[in-house]
Design a protein around this motif. Structure first.
Motif, PDB file in Angstrom:
ATOM      1  N   TYR A  32       7.457  16.479  10.687  1.00 42.17           N
ATOM      2  CA  TYR A  32       7.714  15.044  10.745  1.00 42.17           C
ATOM      3  C   TYR A  32       6.411  14.295  10.515  1.00 42.17           C
ATOM      4  CZ  TYR A  32      12.094  16.483  12.818  1.00 42.17           C
ATOM      5  OH  TYR A  32      13.317  17.061  13.034  1.00 42.17           O
ATOM      6  N   TYR A  33       6.483  13.209   9.769  1.00 40.05           N
ATOM      7  CA  TYR A  33       5.298  12.396   9.546  1.00 40.05           C
ATOM      8  C   TYR A  33       5.666  10.919   9.632  1.00 40.05           C
ATOM      9  CZ  TYR A  33       7.015  11.800   4.777  1.00 40.05           C
ATOM     10  OH  TYR A  33       7.784  11.493   3.690  1.00 40.05           O
ATOM     11  N   LEU A  34       4.713  10.128  10.050  1.00 41.02           N
ATOM     12  CA  LEU A  34       4.873   8.689  10.159  1.00 41.02           C
ATOM     13  C   LEU A  34       4.950   8.094   8.761  1.00 41.02           C
ATOM     14  CD1 LEU A  34       4.866   6.402  12.290  1.00 41.02           C
ATOM     15  CD2 LEU A  34       2.403   6.306  12.015  1.00 41.02           C
ATOM     16  N   CYS A  35       5.864   7.149   8.552  1.00 40.77           N
ATOM     17  CA  CYS A  35       6.001   6.517   7.235  1.00 40.77           C
ATOM     18  C   CYS A  35       6.271   5.026   7.413  1.00 40.77           C
ATOM     19  CB  CYS A  35       7.124   7.173   6.440  1.00 40.77           C
ATOM     20  SG  CYS A  35       8.777   6.965   7.128  1.00 40.77           S
ATOM     21  N   ARG A  36       6.198   4.293   6.302  1.00 39.08           N
ATOM     22  CA  ARG A  36       6.545   2.877   6.339  1.00 39.08           C
ATOM     23  C   ARG A  36       8.058   2.742   6.510  1.00 39.08           C
ATOM     24  NH1 ARG A  36       1.978   2.941   3.158  1.00 39.08           N
ATOM     25  NH2 ARG A  36       2.956   3.853   1.356  1.00 39.08           N
ATOM     26  N   PRO A  37       8.513   1.624   7.089  1.00 36.00           N
ATOM     27  CA  PRO A  37       9.967   1.421   7.229  1.00 36.00           C
ATOM     28  C   PRO A  37      10.630   1.382   5.858  1.00 36.00           C
ATOM     29  CG  PRO A  37       8.758  -0.204   8.510  1.00 36.00           C
ATOM     30  CD  PRO A  37       7.754   0.514   7.661  1.00 36.00           C
ATOM     31  N   PRO A  38      11.833   1.931   5.741  1.00 36.41           N
ATOM     32  CA  PRO A  38      12.544   1.848   4.465  1.00 36.41           C
ATOM     33  C   PRO A  38      12.997   0.416   4.208  1.00 36.41           C
ATOM     34  CG  PRO A  38      13.947   2.804   6.150  1.00 36.41           C
ATOM     35  CD  PRO A  38      12.590   2.641   6.763  1.00 36.41           C
ATOM     36  N   PHE A  39      13.147   0.059   2.939  1.00 38.45           N
ATOM     37  CA  PHE A  39      13.638  -1.275   2.602  1.00 38.45           C
ATOM     38  C   PHE A  39      15.018  -1.450   3.221  1.00 38.45           C
ATOM     39  CE2 PHE A  39      10.016  -1.749   0.262  1.00 38.45           C
ATOM     40  CZ  PHE A  39       9.934  -0.942  -0.863  1.00 38.45           C
ATOM     41  N   GLY A  40      15.219  -2.578   3.870  1.00 34.85           N
ATOM     42  CA  GLY A  40      16.478  -2.867   4.535  1.00 34.85           C
ATOM     43  C   GLY A  40      16.422  -2.650   6.034  1.00 34.85           C
ATOM     44  N   ALA A  41      15.432  -1.926   6.512  1.00 30.12           N
ATOM     45  CA  ALA A  41      15.311  -1.673   7.955  1.00 30.12           C
ATOM     46  C   ALA A  41      14.994  -2.973   8.674  1.00 30.12           C
ATOM     47  CB  ALA A  41      14.212  -0.649   8.219  1.00 30.12           C
ATOM     48  N   VAL A  42      15.597  -3.166   9.837  1.00 37.91           N
ATOM     49  CA  VAL A  42      15.367  -4.351  10.651  1.00 37.91           C
ATOM     50  C   VAL A  42      14.604  -3.941  11.898  1.00 37.91           C
ATOM     51  CG1 VAL A  42      16.456  -6.213  11.970  1.00 37.91           C
ATOM     52  CG2 VAL A  42      17.428  -5.503   9.781  1.00 37.91           C
ATOM     53  N   ILE A  43      13.510  -4.655  12.166  1.00 38.47           N
ATOM     54  CA  ILE A  43      12.657  -4.346  13.306  1.00 38.47           C
ATOM     55  C   ILE A  43      12.566  -5.573  14.200  1.00 38.47           C
ATOM     56  CG2 ILE A  43      10.331  -3.668  14.003  1.00 38.47           C
ATOM     57  CD1 ILE A  43      10.123  -2.153  11.373  1.00 38.47           C
ATOM     58  N   ALA A  44      12.628  -5.347  15.501  1.00 42.58           N
ATOM     59  CA  ALA A  44      12.553  -6.450  16.465  1.00 42.58           C
ATOM     60  C   ALA A  44      11.230  -7.186  16.324  1.00 42.58           C
ATOM     61  CB  ALA A  44      12.710  -5.915  17.884  1.00 42.58           C
ATOM     62  N   GLY A  45      11.303  -8.507  16.359  1.00 41.04           N
ATOM     63  CA  GLY A  45      10.118  -9.333  16.210  1.00 41.04           C
ATOM     64  C   GLY A  45       9.037  -9.032  17.223  1.00 41.04           C
ATOM     65  N   ALA A  46       9.413  -8.745  18.443  1.00 38.27           N
ATOM     66  CA  ALA A  46       8.427  -8.485  19.497  1.00 38.27           C
ATOM     67  C   ALA A  46       7.562  -7.277  19.179  1.00 38.27           C
ATOM     68  CB  ALA A  46       9.143  -8.272  20.830  1.00 38.27           C
ATOM     69  N   ILE A  47       8.069  -6.354  18.374  1.00 33.03           N
ATOM     70  CA  ILE A  47       7.321  -5.146  18.051  1.00 33.03           C
ATOM     71  C   ILE A  47       6.255  -5.408  16.994  1.00 33.03           C
ATOM     72  CG2 ILE A  47       7.522  -2.839  17.019  1.00 33.03           C
ATOM     73  CD1 ILE A  47      10.233  -2.607  18.417  1.00 33.03           C
ATOM     74  N   VAL A  48       6.555  -6.253  15.997  1.00 36.72           N
ATOM     75  CA  VAL A  48       5.641  -6.409  14.858  1.00 36.72           C
ATOM     76  C   VAL A  48       4.988  -7.782  14.712  1.00 36.72           C
ATOM     77  CG1 VAL A  48       6.713  -4.594  13.479  1.00 36.72           C
ATOM     78  CG2 VAL A  48       7.546  -6.938  13.273  1.00 36.72           C
ATOM     79  N   GLU A  49       5.465  -8.799  15.408  1.00 41.29           N
ATOM     80  CA  GLU A  49       4.964 -10.167  15.184  1.00 41.29           C
ATOM     81  C   GLU A  49       3.455 -10.296  15.282  1.00 41.29           C
ATOM     82  OE1 GLU A  49       8.336 -13.446  16.155  1.00 41.29           O
ATOM     83  OE2 GLU A  49       7.338 -12.539  17.875  1.00 41.29           O
ATOM     84  N   SER A  50       2.842  -9.633  16.213  1.00 43.04           N
ATOM     85  CA  SER A  50       1.406  -9.812  16.432  1.00 43.04           C
ATOM     86  C   SER A  50       0.547  -9.241  15.311  1.00 43.04           C
ATOM     87  CB  SER A  50       0.990  -9.202  17.767  1.00 43.04           C
ATOM     88  OG  SER A  50       1.177  -7.795  17.730  1.00 43.04           O
ATOM     89  N   VAL A  51       1.100  -8.407  14.440  1.00 39.04           N
ATOM     90  CA  VAL A  51       0.303  -7.800  13.380  1.00 39.04           C
ATOM     91  C   VAL A  51       0.678  -8.275  11.982  1.00 39.04           C
ATOM     92  CG1 VAL A  51      -0.190  -5.720  14.721  1.00 39.04           C
ATOM     93  CG2 VAL A  51       1.819  -5.780  13.234  1.00 39.04           C
ATOM     94  N   LEU A  52       1.552  -9.284  11.887  1.00 34.61           N
ATOM     95  CA  LEU A  52       1.996  -9.747  10.576  1.00 34.61           C
ATOM     96  C   LEU A  52       1.252 -10.998  10.125  1.00 34.61           C
ATOM     97  CD1 LEU A  52       5.867  -9.316  10.905  1.00 34.61           C
ATOM     98  CD2 LEU A  52       4.212  -7.752   9.875  1.00 34.61           C
ATOM     99  N   ASN A  53       1.035 -11.068   8.812  1.00 35.45           N
ATOM    100  CA  ASN A  53       0.444 -12.253   8.183  1.00 35.45           C
ATOM    101  C   ASN A  53       1.482 -12.873   7.260  1.00 35.45           C
ATOM    102  OD1 ASN A  53      -2.284 -11.927   9.173  1.00 35.45           O
ATOM    103  ND2 ASN A  53      -2.348 -10.121   7.877  1.00 35.45           N
ATOM    104  N   ALA A  54       1.580 -14.196   7.252  1.00 34.06           N
ATOM    105  CA  ALA A  54       2.535 -14.891   6.383  1.00 34.06           C
ATOM    106  C   ALA A  54       1.958 -15.046   4.983  1.00 34.06           C
ATOM    107  CB  ALA A  54       2.872 -16.258   6.958  1.00 34.06           C
ATOM    108  N   ILE A  55       2.809 -14.819   3.984  1.00 35.46           N
ATOM    109  CA  ILE A  55       2.458 -14.990   2.578  1.00 35.46           C
ATOM    110  C   ILE A  55       3.606 -15.765   1.936  1.00 35.46           C
ATOM    111  CG2 ILE A  55       2.041 -13.828   0.380  1.00 35.46           C
ATOM    112  CD1 ILE A  55       1.054 -11.403   1.982  1.00 35.46           C
ATOM    113  N   ILE A  56       3.313 -16.851   1.236  1.00 32.81           N
ATOM    114  CA  ILE A  56       4.365 -17.635   0.589  1.00 32.81           C
ATOM    115  C   ILE A  56       4.322 -17.376  -0.912  1.00 32.81           C
ATOM    116  CG2 ILE A  56       5.262 -19.950   0.135  1.00 32.81           C
ATOM    117  CD1 ILE A  56       4.000 -20.771   2.850  1.00 32.81           C
ATOM    118  N   ILE A  57       5.448 -16.926  -1.455  1.00 33.15           N
ATOM    119  CA  ILE A  57       5.605 -16.655  -2.886  1.00 33.15           C
ATOM    120  C   ILE A  57       6.865 -17.374  -3.340  1.00 33.15           C
ATOM    121  CG2 ILE A  57       5.951 -14.877  -4.659  1.00 33.15           C
ATOM    122  CD1 ILE A  57       3.270 -14.565  -3.344  1.00 33.15           C
TER     123      ILE A  57
END
Length: 139
Positions: A32-57
């Protein structure tokens, strides 16, 4: 690597992912190895909010962190394909260098990045310039 206790199996595009506390794992050659979430996966905001940066495209706000782009859906975040034109300061892990038609590119999963100079930041950044055809592949 051993999977954490209490993991859940989630299937995306016919591929099993093992999920625990905001992290995804894949099995390959009996390990088993750690990987990025697959496209479509939903993750709770409390888990990832502190490490995300906003990008507007193109008037759409994306959130980026740890090699993954997300769109906010309520209080959660859904992993999406990297949007063309998005710029990031560092390449995600697993980037492979390519030399095509006299230019250097980097491939991460099914996404292609090109190094460009950002005159505002006054540094080289990496811009999403192309995507592969399989929107759910994440190795």
């Amino acid at each position: 690597m051993n999977l954490p206790r209490g993991f859940k199996i989630k299937r995306y595009s016919g591929i099993d992912y093992y999920y625990s506390e905001g992290r995804y794992y894949r099995r390959h050659n009996g390990h088993y190895y750690l990987c990025r979430p697959p496209f479509g996966a939903v993750i709770a905001g409390a888990i990832v909010e502190s490490v995300l940066n906003a990008i507007i495209i193109n008037n759409q706000t994306y959130y980026y962190g740890d090699g993954t782009f997300y769109i906010r859906t309520g209080g959660n975040y859904r992993a999406v394909q990297p949007p063309i034109g998005a710029r990031i300061a560092e390449l995600p892990y697993g980037a492979q260098e390519l030399y095509l038609n006299g230019e250097y590119y980097y491939q991460v999963d099914d996404t292609y990045y090109m190094p460009v100079y950002d005159s505002i930041l006054r540094q080289e950044v990496y811009e999403v310039v192309g995507k592969g055809s399989n929107g759910y592949s994440r190795n």
